[in-house]
Design an enzyme around this catalytic site. Structure first.
Site, PDB file in Angstrom:
ATOM      1  N   GLY A  14       0.824  -1.214   0.000  1.00  4.83           N
ATOM      2  CA  GLY A  14       0.000   0.000   0.000  1.00  4.83           C
ATOM      3  C   GLY A  14       0.852   1.255   0.000  1.00  4.83           C
ATOM      4  N   ALA A  15       1.977   1.197  -0.744  1.00  4.89           N
ATOM      5  CA  ALA A  15       2.914   2.337  -0.748  1.00  4.89           C
ATOM      6  C   ALA A  15       2.550   3.382  -1.798  1.00  4.89           C
ATOM      7  CB  ALA A  15       4.344   1.833  -0.979  1.00  4.89           C
ATOM      8  N   ARG A  39      -1.094  -1.509  -6.420  1.00  5.55           N
ATOM      9  CA  ARG A  39      -1.520  -1.846  -7.789  1.00  5.55           C
ATOM     10  C   ARG A  39      -1.155  -0.746  -8.773  1.00  5.55           C
ATOM     11  NH1 ARG A  39      -7.582  -2.785  -6.030  1.00  5.55           N
ATOM     12  NH2 ARG A  39      -6.854  -0.976  -4.846  1.00  5.55           N
ATOM     13  N   ARG A  40      -1.146   0.513  -8.321  1.00  5.05           N
ATOM     14  CA  ARG A  40      -0.963   1.627  -9.261  1.00  5.05           C
ATOM     15  C   ARG A  40       0.530   1.879  -9.506  1.00  5.05           C
ATOM     16  NH1 ARG A  40      -4.872   5.665  -6.116  1.00  5.05           N
ATOM     17  NH2 ARG A  40      -4.055   4.406  -4.423  1.00  5.05           N
ATOM     18  N   ASN A  88       0.560  -2.928   5.254  1.00  3.84           N
ATOM     19  CA  ASN A  88      -0.208  -1.692   5.395  1.00  3.84           C
ATOM     20  C   ASN A  88      -1.407  -1.617   4.447  1.00  3.84           C
ATOM     21  OD1 ASN A  88      -0.545   1.408   5.754  1.00  3.84           O
ATOM     22  ND2 ASN A  88      -0.010   1.188   3.588  1.00  3.84           N
ATOM     23  N   TYR A 154     -15.440  -4.040   8.230  1.00  2.00           N
ATOM     24  CA  TYR A 154     -14.133  -3.370   8.313  1.00  2.00           C
ATOM     25  C   TYR A 154     -13.523  -3.579   9.699  1.00  2.00           C
ATOM     26  CZ  TYR A 154     -10.426   0.041   8.558  1.00  2.00           C
ATOM     27  OH  TYR A 154      -9.186   0.613   8.745  1.00  2.00           O
ATOM     28  N   PRO A 184      -4.044   3.035  14.327  1.00  2.00           N
ATOM     29  CA  PRO A 184      -4.410   4.453  14.322  1.00  2.00           C
ATOM     30  C   PRO A 184      -5.912   4.680  14.409  1.00  2.00           C
ATOM     31  CG  PRO A 184      -3.127   3.830  12.343  1.00  2.00           C
ATOM     32  CD  PRO A 184      -3.647   2.577  12.983  1.00  2.00           C
ATOM     33  N   GLY A 185      -6.253   5.879  14.843  1.00  2.00           N
ATOM     34  CA  GLY A 185      -7.624   6.383  14.715  1.00  2.00           C
ATOM     35  C   GLY A 185      -7.700   7.221  13.451  1.00  2.00           C
ATOM     36  N   THR A 189      -6.096  10.496   4.665  1.00  2.00           N
ATOM     37  CA  THR A 189      -5.362   9.918   3.529  1.00  2.00           C
ATOM     38  C   THR A 189      -6.401   9.798   2.408  1.00  2.00           C
ATOM     39  OG1 THR A 189      -5.954   7.690   4.265  1.00  2.00           O
ATOM     40  CG2 THR A 189      -3.856   8.558   5.077  1.00  2.00           C
TER      41      THR A 189
HETATM   42  P1  NDP Z   1      -5.102   4.873   1.446  1.00  2.00           P
HETATM   43  O1  NDP Z   1      -6.407   4.614   0.755  1.00  2.00           O
HETATM   44  O2  NDP Z   1      -4.510   6.226   1.355  1.00  2.00           O
HETATM   45  O3  NDP Z   1      -4.021   3.780   0.944  1.00  2.00           O
HETATM   46  C1  NDP Z   1      -4.371   2.428   0.840  1.00  2.00           C
HETATM   47  C2  NDP Z   1      -3.264   1.672   0.116  1.00  2.00           C
HETATM   48  O4  NDP Z   1      -3.645   0.276   0.044  1.00  2.00           O
HETATM   49  C3  NDP Z   1      -3.038   2.151  -1.296  1.00  2.00           C
HETATM   50  O5  NDP Z   1      -1.655   2.281  -1.533  1.00  2.00           O
HETATM   51  C4  NDP Z   1      -3.608   1.046  -2.159  1.00  2.00           C
HETATM   52  O6  NDP Z   1      -2.846   0.900  -3.356  1.00  2.00           O
HETATM   53  C5  NDP Z   1      -3.397  -0.186  -1.267  1.00  2.00           C
HETATM   54  N1  NDP Z   1      -4.307  -1.259  -1.650  1.00  2.00           N
HETATM   55  C6  NDP Z   1      -5.666  -1.280  -1.501  1.00  2.00           C
HETATM   56  N2  NDP Z   1      -6.167  -2.394  -2.058  1.00  2.00           N
HETATM   57  C7  NDP Z   1      -5.113  -3.091  -2.570  1.00  2.00           C
HETATM   58  C8  NDP Z   1      -4.975  -4.314  -3.271  1.00  2.00           C
HETATM   59  N3  NDP Z   1      -6.061  -5.079  -3.584  1.00  2.00           N
HETATM   60  N4  NDP Z   1      -3.748  -4.730  -3.662  1.00  2.00           N
HETATM   61  C9  NDP Z   1      -2.668  -3.987  -3.356  1.00  2.00           C
HETATM   62  N5  NDP Z   1      -2.711  -2.825  -2.685  1.00  2.00           N
HETATM   63  C10 NDP Z   1      -3.919  -2.372  -2.305  1.00  2.00           C
HETATM   64  O7  NDP Z   1      -5.363   4.446   2.967  1.00  2.00           O
HETATM   65  P2  NDP Z   1      -4.459   4.575   4.302  1.00  2.00           P
HETATM   66  O8  NDP Z   1      -3.067   4.924   3.980  1.00  2.00           O
HETATM   67  O9  NDP Z   1      -5.210   5.418   5.252  1.00  2.00           O
HETATM   68  O10 NDP Z   1      -4.574   3.083   4.844  1.00  2.00           O
HETATM   69  C11 NDP Z   1      -3.468   2.235   5.066  1.00  2.00           C
HETATM   70  C12 NDP Z   1      -3.843   1.227   6.132  1.00  2.00           C
HETATM   71  O11 NDP Z   1      -4.126   1.895   7.354  1.00  2.00           O
HETATM   72  C13 NDP Z   1      -5.087   0.401   5.821  1.00  2.00           C
HETATM   73  O12 NDP Z   1      -4.870  -0.923   6.238  1.00  2.00           O
HETATM   74  C14 NDP Z   1      -6.175   1.053   6.662  1.00  2.00           C
HETATM   75  O13 NDP Z   1      -7.212   0.156   7.002  1.00  2.00           O
HETATM   76  C15 NDP Z   1      -5.379   1.463   7.869  1.00  2.00           C
HETATM   77  N6  NDP Z   1      -5.940   2.546   8.688  1.00  2.00           N
HETATM   78  C16 NDP Z   1      -6.281   3.753   8.134  1.00  2.00           C
HETATM   79  C17 NDP Z   1      -6.787   4.748   8.954  1.00  2.00           C
HETATM   80  C18 NDP Z   1      -7.238   6.069   8.424  1.00  2.00           C
HETATM   81  O14 NDP Z   1      -8.045   6.745   9.097  1.00  2.00           O
HETATM   82  N7  NDP Z   1      -6.751   6.530   7.283  1.00  2.00           N
HETATM   83  C19 NDP Z   1      -6.905   4.563  10.407  1.00  2.00           C
HETATM   84  C20 NDP Z   1      -6.535   3.253  10.855  1.00  2.00           C
HETATM   85  C21 NDP Z   1      -6.042   2.304  10.033  1.00  2.00           C
HETATM   86  P3  NDP Z   1      -3.437   0.680  -4.841  1.00  2.00           P
HETATM   87  O15 NDP Z   1      -4.806   1.268  -4.882  1.00  2.00           O
HETATM   88  O16 NDP Z   1      -2.439   1.347  -5.731  1.00  2.00           O
HETATM   89  O17 NDP Z   1      -3.430  -0.801  -5.001  1.00  2.00           O
HETATM   90  C1  8X3 Z   2      -9.809   3.693  10.221  1.00  2.00           C
HETATM   91  C2  8X3 Z   2     -10.200   4.491  11.423  1.00  2.00           C
HETATM   92  O1  8X3 Z   2     -12.177   5.262  12.812  1.00  2.00           O
HETATM   93  O2  8X3 Z   2     -12.440   5.277  10.374  1.00  2.00           O
HETATM   94  O3  8X3 Z   2      -9.395   2.439  10.598  1.00  2.00           O
HETATM   95  O4  8X3 Z   2     -12.431   3.195  11.583  1.00  2.00           O
HETATM   96  S1  8X3 Z   2     -11.882   4.539  11.537  1.00  2.00           S
END
Ligand code: NDP
Ligand code: 8X3
Length: 254
Positions: A14-15, A39-40, A88, A154, A184-185, A189
């Site tokens: 998820g970078a 993926r992107r 991630n 989720y 995280p909360g 992003t």
């Molecule tokens: P973003 O949507 O900004 O990033 C998500 C990343 O996951 C993207 O790089 C995307 O890449 C990748 N991804 C999603 N589906 C796939 C797939 N099928 N194959 C490969 N890569 C995939 O979200 P965040 O950075 O916020 O989230 C990162 C992590 O943190 C997640 O696990 C999320 O649940 C968790 N989280 C987020 C919080 C928030 O409030 N933002 C709070 C708590 C946890 P691409 O689309 O290019 O494949």
């Molecule tokens: C993402 C944080 O509060 O939207 O995991 O579920 S929340």
């Protein structure tokens, strides 16, 4: 500024956005070689080109077991062995109560947040155990143990991440491999844009009037956990914006 290369490699899933891009950047800035997955491919290439460091873009869909294994098999020798895996990649889709939620959304969350995370872990653990050192960092969430309306599957996928992390610790005792969950909360992003299927107005509303966590906050936490001495295992770090806390239990009055 790039520090002296440390000849150690991390793989961050998820970078291509959010936390993952920030984690990759901070690792590279601290001398790590980083395999950046998502993926992107254009996003991954842009990140590699715009970051001062040694980053290797590796595009694949984490939901497909064969795609994961085929991609991992193409990692060049100079990016091996993978010492740190940051699981991630993940997503939330929809915020409807269970009785109105989409089963397709549920499947995608399960396939990404649970299956994908286990595929990567299963593939990379043996070499970590063999070398006697390694670190798996799993991105969980406060949603793992705080139910809220519409979190249904989720939150359940993140509860899986919580217990899988703890069970990995049990299995890996004595191997030198460390396991950490970062939970995280609210963080801004692309998370809410994905959750609301591209509705940027609804997504922006989630962060209206407060300062959420930023990707850099998560990246600093991840690298702090990694940089602890080998005898220290950070089990779990939960972090929220100061503007967030727990709500009261709900009641329904008739
Ligand atoms: P973003 O949507 O900004 O990033 C998500 C990343 O996951 C993207 O790089 C995307 O890449 C990748 N991804 C999603 N589906 C796939 C797939 N099928 N194959 C490969 N890569 C995939 O979200 P965040 O950075 O916020 O989230 C990162 C992590 O943190 C997640 O696990 C999320 O649940 C968790 N989280 C987020 C919080 C928030 O409030 N933002 C709070 C708590 C946890 P691409 O689309 O290019 O494949
Ligand atoms: C993402 C944080 O509060 O939207 O995991 O579920 S929340």
């Amino acid at each position: 500024m790039l520090q002296t290369p440390n000849n150690r490699t991390a793989l961050v899933t998820g970078a291509s956005a959010g936390f993952g891009a920030a984690i990759a950047r901070i690792l590279a800035a601290n001398g790590w070689r980083v395999v950046i997955a998502g993926r992107r491919i254009e996003r991954l290439r842009d990140l590699a080109e715009s970051t001062d460091g040694n980053l290797y873009p590796l595009p694949f869909d984490i939901r497909t077991r064969t795609a994961v294994n085929q991609a991992l098999a193409t990692i060049p020798e100079e990016f091996l062995p993978i010492e740190v895996l940051v699981n991630n990649a993940g997503l939330a889709l929809g915020l409807e109560p269970s009785q109105r939620a989409s089963l397709d959304d549920w499947e995608i969350m399960i396939d990404t947040n649970i299956r994908g995370l286990t595929y990567l872990t299963h593939a990379l653990l043996p070499s970590m155990v063999e070398s006697g050192r390694g670190h798996i960092i799993n991105l969980g969430s406060v949603a793992a143990d705080n139910p809220y309306l519409g979190s249904n599957v989720y939150g359940a996928t993140k509860a899986f991440v919580r217990q899988f992390t703890r069970n990995l610790r049990a299995d890996l005792l004595g191997t030198g491999v460390r396991v950490t969950e970062i939970a995280p909360g609210l963080a801004e992003t692309e998370f809410s844009i994905i959750r609301f299927k591209g509705d940027r107005k609804q997504a922006a509303n989630v962060y209206r009037g407060l300062e959420p966590l930023h990707p850099a906050d998560i990246a600093h936490t991840v690298i702090w956990a990694i940089e602890q001495p080998p005898h220290v295992n950070i089990n779990l770090i939960e972090l929220m914006p100061t503007a967030q806390a727990w709500g009261p239990l709900e009641v329904c009055r008739t």
